[in-house]
Design a protein around this motif. Structure first.
Motif, PDB file in Angstrom:
ATOM      1  N   SER A   6       0.944  -1.042   0.210  1.00  0.00           N
ATOM      2  CA  SER A   6       0.018   0.011  -0.469  1.00  0.00           C
ATOM      3  C   SER A   6       0.456   0.978   0.037  1.00  0.00           C
ATOM      4  CB  SER A   6      -0.891  -0.158   1.234  1.00  0.00           C
ATOM      5  OG  SER A   6      -0.565   0.122   2.425  1.00  0.00           O
ATOM      6  N   THR A   7       0.243   2.092   0.090  1.00  0.00           N
ATOM      7  CA  THR A   7       0.671   3.437  -0.299  1.00  0.00           C
ATOM      8  C   THR A   7       1.350   3.810   1.522  1.00  0.00           C
ATOM      9  OG1 THR A   7      -0.744   4.905  -1.790  1.00  0.00           O
ATOM     10  CG2 THR A   7       0.859   6.051  -0.668  1.00  0.00           C
ATOM     11  N   GLU A   8       0.357   3.526   2.139  1.00  0.00           N
ATOM     12  CA  GLU A   8       1.752   3.687   3.579  1.00  0.00           C
ATOM     13  C   GLU A   8       2.539   2.849   3.594  1.00  0.00           C
ATOM     14  OE1 GLU A   8       0.205   3.001   7.673  1.00  0.00           O
ATOM     15  OE2 GLU A   8      -1.620   4.031   7.226  1.00  0.00           O
ATOM     16  N   THR A   9       2.279   1.651   3.256  1.00  0.00           N
ATOM     17  CA  THR A   9       3.238   0.737   3.219  1.00  0.00           C
ATOM     18  C   THR A   9       4.940   0.926   3.026  1.00  0.00           C
ATOM     19  OG1 THR A   9       2.369  -1.522   3.966  1.00  0.00           O
ATOM     20  CG2 THR A   9       4.765  -1.890   3.281  1.00  0.00           C
ATOM     21  N   ARG A  10       4.299   1.736   1.340  1.00  0.00           N
ATOM     22  CA  ARG A  10       5.491   2.471   0.991  1.00  0.00           C
ATOM     23  C   ARG A  10       6.431   3.445   1.215  1.00  0.00           C
ATOM     24  NH1 ARG A  10       2.880   2.846  -5.070  1.00  0.00           N
ATOM     25  NH2 ARG A  10       0.886   2.297  -3.567  1.00  0.00           N
ATOM     26  N   LYS A  11       5.581   3.900   1.749  1.00  0.00           N
ATOM     27  CA  LYS A  11       6.124   5.456   3.020  1.00  0.00           C
ATOM     28  C   LYS A  11       7.199   5.385   3.516  1.00  0.00           C
ATOM     29  CE  LYS A  11       2.203   9.227   1.249  1.00  0.00           C
ATOM     30  NZ  LYS A  11       1.837   9.359   1.892  1.00  0.00           N
ATOM     31  N   ARG A  12       6.441   4.294   4.420  1.00  0.00           N
ATOM     32  CA  ARG A  12       7.025   3.365   5.817  1.00  0.00           C
ATOM     33  C   ARG A  12       8.604   2.522   4.848  1.00  0.00           C
ATOM     34  NH1 ARG A  12       2.804   0.699   9.539  1.00  0.00           N
ATOM     35  NH2 ARG A  12       1.584   2.864   9.762  1.00  0.00           N
ATOM     36  N   GLU A  13       8.624   1.604   4.303  1.00  0.00           N
ATOM     37  CA  GLU A  13      10.133   1.938   3.861  1.00  0.00           C
ATOM     38  C   GLU A  13      10.612   2.939   3.305  1.00  0.00           C
ATOM     39  OE1 GLU A  13      11.411  -2.002   0.421  1.00  0.00           O
ATOM     40  OE2 GLU A  13       9.256  -0.894   0.235  1.00  0.00           O
ATOM     41  N   VAL A  14      10.071   3.694   2.730  1.00  0.00           N
ATOM     42  CA  VAL A  14      11.359   4.328   2.340  1.00  0.00           C
ATOM     43  C   VAL A  14      11.638   5.162   3.810  1.00  0.00           C
ATOM     44  CG1 VAL A  14      11.618   7.138   1.079  1.00  0.00           C
ATOM     45  CG2 VAL A  14      10.462   4.743  -0.098  1.00  0.00           C
ATOM     46  N   ALA A  15      10.724   5.414   4.675  1.00  0.00           N
ATOM     47  CA  ALA A  15      11.799   6.200   6.063  1.00  0.00           C
ATOM     48  C   ALA A  15      12.567   5.676   6.889  1.00  0.00           C
ATOM     49  CB  ALA A  15       9.979   6.548   6.184  1.00  0.00           C
ATOM     50  N   ALA A  16      12.316   3.977   6.489  1.00  0.00           N
ATOM     51  CA  ALA A  16      12.796   3.584   7.770  1.00  0.00           C
ATOM     52  C   ALA A  16      14.318   3.301   6.560  1.00  0.00           C
ATOM     53  CB  ALA A  16      11.958   1.804   7.763  1.00  0.00           C
ATOM     54  N   PHE A  17      14.388   3.286   5.569  1.00  0.00           N
ATOM     55  CA  PHE A  17      15.647   3.168   4.870  1.00  0.00           C
ATOM     56  C   PHE A  17      16.157   4.300   5.400  1.00  0.00           C
ATOM     57  CE2 PHE A  17      18.058   4.213   1.546  1.00  0.00           C
ATOM     58  CZ  PHE A  17      18.855   3.748   1.035  1.00  0.00           C
ATOM     59  N   LEU A  18      15.761   5.444   5.041  1.00  0.00           N
ATOM     60  CA  LEU A  18      16.524   6.370   5.567  1.00  0.00           C
ATOM     61  C   LEU A  18      16.477   7.145   6.796  1.00  0.00           C
ATOM     62  CD1 LEU A  18      14.386   9.097   2.899  1.00  0.00           C
ATOM     63  CD2 LEU A  18      16.278   8.262   2.266  1.00  0.00           C
ATOM     64  N   GLY A  19      15.687   6.365   7.338  1.00  0.00           N
ATOM     65  CA  GLY A  19      16.025   6.378   8.928  1.00  0.00           C
ATOM     66  C   GLY A  19      17.705   5.667   9.454  1.00  0.00           C
ATOM     67  N   GLN A  20      17.447   4.913   9.093  1.00  0.00           N
ATOM     68  CA  GLN A  20      18.597   3.573   8.904  1.00  0.00           C
ATOM     69  C   GLN A  20      20.201   4.241   8.868  1.00  0.00           C
ATOM     70  OE1 GLN A  20      18.571   0.948  11.155  1.00  0.00           O
ATOM     71  NE2 GLN A  20      20.764   0.026  11.027  1.00  0.00           N
ATOM     72  N   THR A  21      19.756   4.521   7.026  1.00  0.00           N
ATOM     73  CA  THR A  21      20.886   4.992   6.726  1.00  0.00           C
ATOM     74  C   THR A  21      21.625   6.357   7.552  1.00  0.00           C
ATOM     75  OG1 THR A  21      19.772   5.946   4.812  1.00  0.00           O
ATOM     76  CG2 THR A  21      20.977   3.120   5.132  1.00  0.00           C
TER      77      THR A  21
END
Length: 71
Positions: A34-49
């Motif tokens: 979903s759009t929410e899942t996609r946003k979370r994936e990108v946010a998690a990636f940026l937060g972790q890196t």
């Protein structure tokens, strides 16, 4: 990012076009679910890196988290 161009290794690297070029190598990144899942994936990636690349030392100029993507 306050100090994104202060270090030679990262100067000019973290631009939108560079991000899109990197993402192109992983076509499923941020495009499934979903759009929410996609946003979370990108946010998690940026937060972790960002977390993994910050210097994090207590006396860092502008604080320990101001150097994400530059350490």
């Amino acid at each position: 990012l306050l100090h994104r161009n202060d270090c030679q290794e990262a100067r000019g690297f973290y631009k939108y076009d560079a991000f899109l070029a990197a993402v192109a190598a992983f076509p499923a990144f941020g495009t499934t679910g979903s759009t929410e899942t996609r946003k979370r994936e990108v946010a998690a990636f940026l937060g972790q890196t960002s977390h993994e690349t910050t210097g994090g030392w207590a006396a860092a100029p502008d604080g320990p988290y101001a150097w994400g993507y530059c350490f």
